[in-house]
Design an enzyme around this catalytic site. Structure first.
Site, PDB file in Angstrom:
ATOM      1  CB  CYS A  36      -0.677  -0.207   1.380  1.00 23.53           C
ATOM      2  SG  CYS A  36      -1.485   1.426   1.250  1.00 23.53           S
ATOM      3  CB  CYS A  39       0.879   2.133   4.008  1.00 17.68           C
ATOM      4  SG  CYS A  39      -1.448   1.110   4.152  1.00 17.68           S
TER       5      CYS A  39
END
Length: 281
Positions: A36, A39
């Protein structure tokens, strides 16, 4: 990520224990995954805040690929997801990569400040009837957080209970309009009416003997409101609104002030709001 006493990697074995730490300080849980990109952008910002706040909150990281059962338990469907826990329960959340300012705002809502402790001590002092002590504590809290509206409202309530109506009035005039300010201004108006009024029993006797005495009824309503007899106060103001055109506006404003004092909702407010509307129209 550098090791830190304020950042933890969670798994099924330690997650519950980490959440229990939220009974001491807020715990921010970061649900993330290695694939991600947002993230990865968020990680250094969270790490920076954890170090800067020095234990005022704990950062718990949950790799959702390795710990899918934890993510499923909290209904996490997009990454990154941030959940803030306090006293073992989730109290706030954010989705997606967020700017540092947004993260700070969320954390600061739940991190105890020195002024919060003083406010709690003031609340306890006020409950004991130690108004001078409560006022001193709130003033100390305001010195630490001079723009805190909730502290100023606390001080206004203490000034009201002390009978320092001039100081209360000046303070309320300095605050932005809000339902809380309106409610306190309404109670202040009742207090000033009652200052010049006879005792409640005498007013009740006068209204029974002379129902047309609008000033006595107005003063009685104010006294009842101050004593917490809101239904009695509303009944007298409503009767005044119906009986005397000269008192119509004052009676209406008094009823609206009580509605504000009661939070603007509830059976009593709804019933008398409808009766007031009917009387006015």
């Amino acid at each position: 990520m550098p090791t830190s006493p304020f950042i933890f990697e969670a798994d099924a074995a330690n997650f519950s224990d980490l959440l229990q730490r939220s009974r001491e300080v807020p715990v921010l849980v970061d649900f993330w995954a290695s694939w991600c990109a947002p993230c990865q952008m968020l990680m250094p910002v969270l790490a920076k805040l954890a170090e800067e706040y020095q234990g005022k909150f704990l950062l718990v990281k949950v790799n959702t690929d390795e710990q899918p059962e934890i993510a499923q338990a909290f209904g996490v469907r997009s990454l990154p997801t941030l959940m803030l826990f306090k006293d073992g329960q989730p109290v706030d959340s954010l989705l997606g990569a967020q700017p540092e300012s947004t993260l700070r705002q969320m954390l600061d809502r739940y991190i105890e400040k020195p002024s919060d402790r003083l406010r709690e001590e003031a609340r306890k002092a006020r409950e004991r009837g130690a108004l001078a002590e409560a006022r001193k504590l709130i003033e100390e809290a305001l010195a630490l957080a001079p723009n805190a509206i909730e502290l100023k409202l606390d001080l206004a309530r203490i000034l009201f209970e002390e009978g320092d109506y001039a100081a209360m009035d000046a303070l309320l005039r300095s605050l932005p309009p809000s339902p809380e300010v309106k409610a306190l201004q309404g109670m202040l108006a009742f207090a000033r009416i009652a200052e010049q009024a006879p005792p409640r029993q005498k007013l009740e006797a006068e209204v029974r003997a002379h129902p047309e005495n609008s000033e006595a009824r107005y003063q009685l309503g104010a006294r009842m409101a101050l004593e917490g007899d809101f239904e009695g106060a509303l009944e007298n103001f409503l009767e005044l609104l119906k009986r005397d055109p000269a008192y119509r506006d004052r009676a209406k404003e008094a009823m609206l002030a009580i509605f504000e004092r009661l939070g603007g909702q509830g059976e009593l407010v709804n019933r008398y709001r409808m009766r007031m509307f009917t009387a006015l129209h």
